[in-house]
Scaffold this motif. Structure first.
Motif, PDB file in Angstrom:
ATOM      1  N   GLY A 143      -7.312   0.481  -9.964  1.00  0.00           N
ATOM      2  CA  GLY A 143      -6.589   0.003  -8.917  1.00  0.00           C
ATOM      3  C   GLY A 143      -7.238  -0.670  -7.957  1.00  0.00           C
ATOM      4  O   GLY A 143      -6.728  -1.357  -6.914  1.00  0.00           O
ATOM      5  N   ASN A 144      -8.628  -0.777  -8.168  1.00  0.00           N
ATOM      6  CA  ASN A 144      -9.364  -1.484  -7.073  1.00  0.00           C
ATOM      7  C   ASN A 144     -10.207  -2.629  -8.035  1.00  0.00           C
ATOM      8  O   ASN A 144     -10.761  -2.345  -9.164  1.00  0.00           O
ATOM      9  CB  ASN A 144     -10.368  -0.532  -6.528  1.00  0.00           C
ATOM     10  N   GLY A 170      -0.535   1.845 -10.046  1.00  0.00           N
ATOM     11  CA  GLY A 170      -1.822   1.203 -10.679  1.00  0.00           C
ATOM     12  C   GLY A 170      -2.907   2.009 -10.977  1.00  0.00           C
ATOM     13  O   GLY A 170      -3.812   1.591 -11.752  1.00  0.00           O
ATOM     14  N   ARG A 209      -6.066   1.114   2.168  1.00  0.00           N
ATOM     15  CA  ARG A 209      -5.307   2.410   3.029  1.00  0.00           C
ATOM     16  C   ARG A 209      -4.785   3.391   2.091  1.00  0.00           C
ATOM     17  O   ARG A 209      -4.208   2.909   0.955  1.00  0.00           O
ATOM     18  CB  ARG A 209      -4.391   1.904   3.933  1.00  0.00           C
ATOM     19  N   THR A 210      -4.579   4.500   2.361  1.00  0.00           N
ATOM     20  CA  THR A 210      -3.898   5.565   1.695  1.00  0.00           C
ATOM     21  C   THR A 210      -2.468   5.428   1.593  1.00  0.00           C
ATOM     22  O   THR A 210      -1.771   4.484   2.534  1.00  0.00           O
ATOM     23  CB  THR A 210      -4.276   7.195   1.933  1.00  0.00           C
ATOM     24  N   SER A 211      -1.510   5.886   0.780  1.00  0.00           N
ATOM     25  CA  SER A 211       0.033   5.825   1.114  1.00  0.00           C
ATOM     26  C   SER A 211       0.340   6.533   2.305  1.00  0.00           C
ATOM     27  O   SER A 211       1.338   6.069   2.663  1.00  0.00           O
ATOM     28  CB  SER A 211       0.641   6.612  -0.121  1.00  0.00           C
ATOM     29  N   GLY A 244       0.869  -1.337  -0.116  1.00  0.00           N
ATOM     30  CA  GLY A 244      -0.058  -0.043   0.066  1.00  0.00           C
ATOM     31  C   GLY A 244       0.761   1.216   0.012  1.00  0.00           C
ATOM     32  O   GLY A 244       0.363   2.429  -0.184  1.00  0.00           O
ATOM     33  N   GLN A 245       2.121   1.185   0.169  1.00  0.00           N
ATOM     34  CA  GLN A 245       3.071   2.249   0.400  1.00  0.00           C
ATOM     35  C   GLN A 245       4.381   2.044  -0.552  1.00  0.00           C
ATOM     36  O   GLN A 245       5.492   2.046  -0.088  1.00  0.00           O
ATOM     37  CB  GLN A 245       3.404   2.627   1.542  1.00  0.00           C
ATOM     38  N   GLY A 249      -1.422   5.772   5.093  1.00  0.00           N
ATOM     39  CA  GLY A 249      -1.658   4.810   5.782  1.00  0.00           C
ATOM     40  C   GLY A 249      -3.242   5.047   6.682  1.00  0.00           C
ATOM     41  O   GLY A 249      -3.507   4.229   7.306  1.00  0.00           O
TER      42      GLY A 249
END
Lengths: 349, 219
Positions: free
Chosen positions: B66-67, A334, B146-148, A271-272, B150
């Motif tokens: 992305g989803n 993505g 989650r976002t980058s 996620g990061q 967190g």
């Protein structure tokens, strides 16, 4: 011995070369057998493996549907292929082609049979550093050919291994490692060169392809890889990434109509995925599909805590040239319409 | 008895001068060559297999790519297979799986079974047989968006989650770990083996399988 290794292969004991110890013939032999075994087996493993939950399906004459870029492996010229497939109504066919040799391997799944495994080898020849491209084509005229799983791997070489120098590796035979022979400086140099040759052999991190040319029959198929993170990112296995080691990314992609597209490497926590080592490839707006490659080297001073952290991933993702922009927010791998059709990552780990 | 402990870096190779022309090859050079080959073997012959499964998807809208905009996995029961051409040194296989799970009120499970190419189950039944993850005992979690930075996002989809077999076969008291790595019988070392993942209300996306490196090898 004659370029042989036993199963299981013994490990040479460094303690037998400690000061005051005697270096015995059996250790001389173990070192030689270990070298032969490693030449046979070092990174001789899967170079692509992929599945389609609904199958790769087709009902007409041959079309190319998938492609994988595979790494070279010193001394290995044969790739083992396996598919799980079936066909209906009339015999279908699945054909693999090596771009390097032009050789093909064709499987003809039995008519109306259940999903069955078929396997055989493909001659890929001696490959340069850029490897080879293996193409899969389907033929299902008058019925349907369906492939659910594909697997390509280098098999290990059975003992004894062929004689003669391959790359910088010298097979260890009776004239080099027989009883009562000294460890000459010549043989020491050869063992050293062999270790360096082994170390330079790449291992495939991942290798995935989209499905081309069959959407008229299988509308769910897409030539563009779904840009979900899971497809082109793999968890970092302890020791998979090493400081000072160079990794190579190969991507087959095309430019989208309106802006330049990039495929770039990412490393980081799930996620990061934002650790940027500067490796990317760029396709100009509207560019036709082509292969491009990029390399990156992990810095010697890289914090290994980054790589050892649970949930750390490495992979490639498409993005626009600014790694963000209209298609997605900043650092949103993505979320872009960059069109990635196939990609692979190798490293001499 | 000597032991090998896998290191983090490549083994240091002896210097070229140590095997120079007309040089006497010293014992430390022999030890260095032996250690280098042992370390290369311990790392280089261990298999690492990565496999992705592609599923149908119903959008090309870049905002949603992305989803995974695909069906709820709740109603899907499917078996996925992955082949592992094992090394002659293999003992255990570790798997890391990425998946999507059906809704919070849906029971879900994933069962990994090791077989040979003829379909015979290989994993030691005394070690617990197949490896099972089950929502009933909370070892098959849902994923999160989650976002980058967190921050947890609310999203009505099926986020990706990750489970693994872990690296320990038995507890200190000797009972099987849950989950645990798949155990390869010595007779099957070097064979092409198949791991089948029988999934209920789980969509399998990607699996990585590693041959476990022992912490220490006695020689």
């Amino acid at each position: 011995m004659s370029n042989t290794y036993p199963t299981p292969c013994p490990w040479p004991n460094p303690d037998d070369a400690a000061p005051g110890a005697r270096w015995k013939t059996e250790q001389q032999l173990a070192l030689a057998q270990n070298a032969n075994y490693l030449h046979s087996d070092y990174h001789a493993q899967t170079v692509f493996q992929q599945g389609w939950a609904l199958g790769a399906r087709w009902d007409d004459s041959y079309v190319d549907v998938a492609r994988w870029r595979i790494p070279p492996l010193t001394g290995h010229t044969s790739l083992e292929l396996a598919i799980w497939a079936r066909s209906t109504t009339t015999p279908g066919a699945v054909r693999f082609t090596s771009a390097n040799t032009g050789a093909t391997r064709t499987f003809a799944p039995s008519v109306a049979g259940s999903l069955t495994r078929y396997s055989g080898n493909l001659n890929v020849g001696t490959l340069g550093s850029t490897g080879d491209v293996i193409t899969m084509a389907l033929q299902g005229t008058g019925g349907e050919i369906r492939v659910d799983d594909v697997h390509g791997y280098y098999p290990f070489i059975s003992s004894p291994i062929p004689s003669g120098k391959v790359g910088d590796f010298y097979p260890q035979g009776a004239s080099r490692a027989g009883a009562d022979l000294p460890l000459s400086s010549r043989r020491g140099r050869q063992l050293l060169a062999g270790a360096r040759d082994l170390r330079a052999r790449p291992r495939c991190f991942f290798n995935v392809s989209g499905l081309s040319n069959i959407t008229s029959y299988a509308p769910d198929a897409s030539d563009v890889l779904p840009p979900y993170q899971q497809v082109t990112c793999v968890p970092v296995w302890q020791g998979a990434l090493r400081q000072g080691v160079t990794y190579t990314i190969h991507a087959y992609a095309r430019g989208v109509a309106t802006y330049a597209s990039r495929v770039r490497l990412v490393v980081g926590a799930w996620g990061q995925l934002d650790q940027d080592f500067g490796a990317y490839m760029e396709w100009s707006a509207g560019a036709a599909a082509s292969w491009k490659s990029a390399t990156f080297t992990l810095p010697e001073d890289l914090d290994l805590g980054l790589l050892d952290r649970p949930g750390c991933y490495v992979g490639v993702v498409p993005s626009d040239a600014n790694f963000g922009g209209a298609a997605g927010g900043p650092r949103s791998p993505g979320r872009s319409s960059a069109e990635l059709l196939s990609c692979a990552m190798w490293g001499a780990v | 008895m000597a032991t090998i402990r896998p290191g983090r870096r490549y083994p240091l190779l002896p210097d070229d001068d140590a095997v120079g022309r007309l040089q006497v090859v010293r014992q430390e050079t022999l030890a260095g060559l032996s250690e280098a080959y042992n370390e290369l073997r311990n790392r280089g012959v261990r298999r690492w297999v990565s496999k992705a499964w592609h599923h149908d998807h119903d959008t090309t809208d870049p905002v949603h790519l992305g989803n995974p905009e695909i069906d709820d996995p709740a109603g899907i029961s499917r078996t996925y297979r992955l082949e592992v051409p094992t090394s002659l040194d293999v003992t255990e296989l570790v798997a890391v799986a990425q998946y999507q799970r059906g809704g919070y009120k849906t029971s879900a499970s994933m069962t990994a079974t090791l077989k040979d190419l003829s379909g015979t189950v290989l994993d030691d039944p005394g070690g617990g047989g197949a490896v099972v993850w089950d929502s009933a005992v909370a070892d098959l979690p849902h994923g999160e968006y989650r976002t980058s930075e967190g921050t947890l996002l609310a999203y009505a989809g099926w986020p990706i989650a990750i489970v693994s077999t872990g690296v320990q076969v038995q507890t200190p008291s000797g009972s099987p770990m849950r989950p645990r790595p798949l155990v390869v019988p010595a007779l099957n070392a070097g064979d092409v083996l198949v791991i089948e993942f029988a999934c209920v209300a789980v969509r399998l996306l990607h699996v990585d399988v590693f041959e476990l490196e022992p912490e220490e090898i006695a020689i």
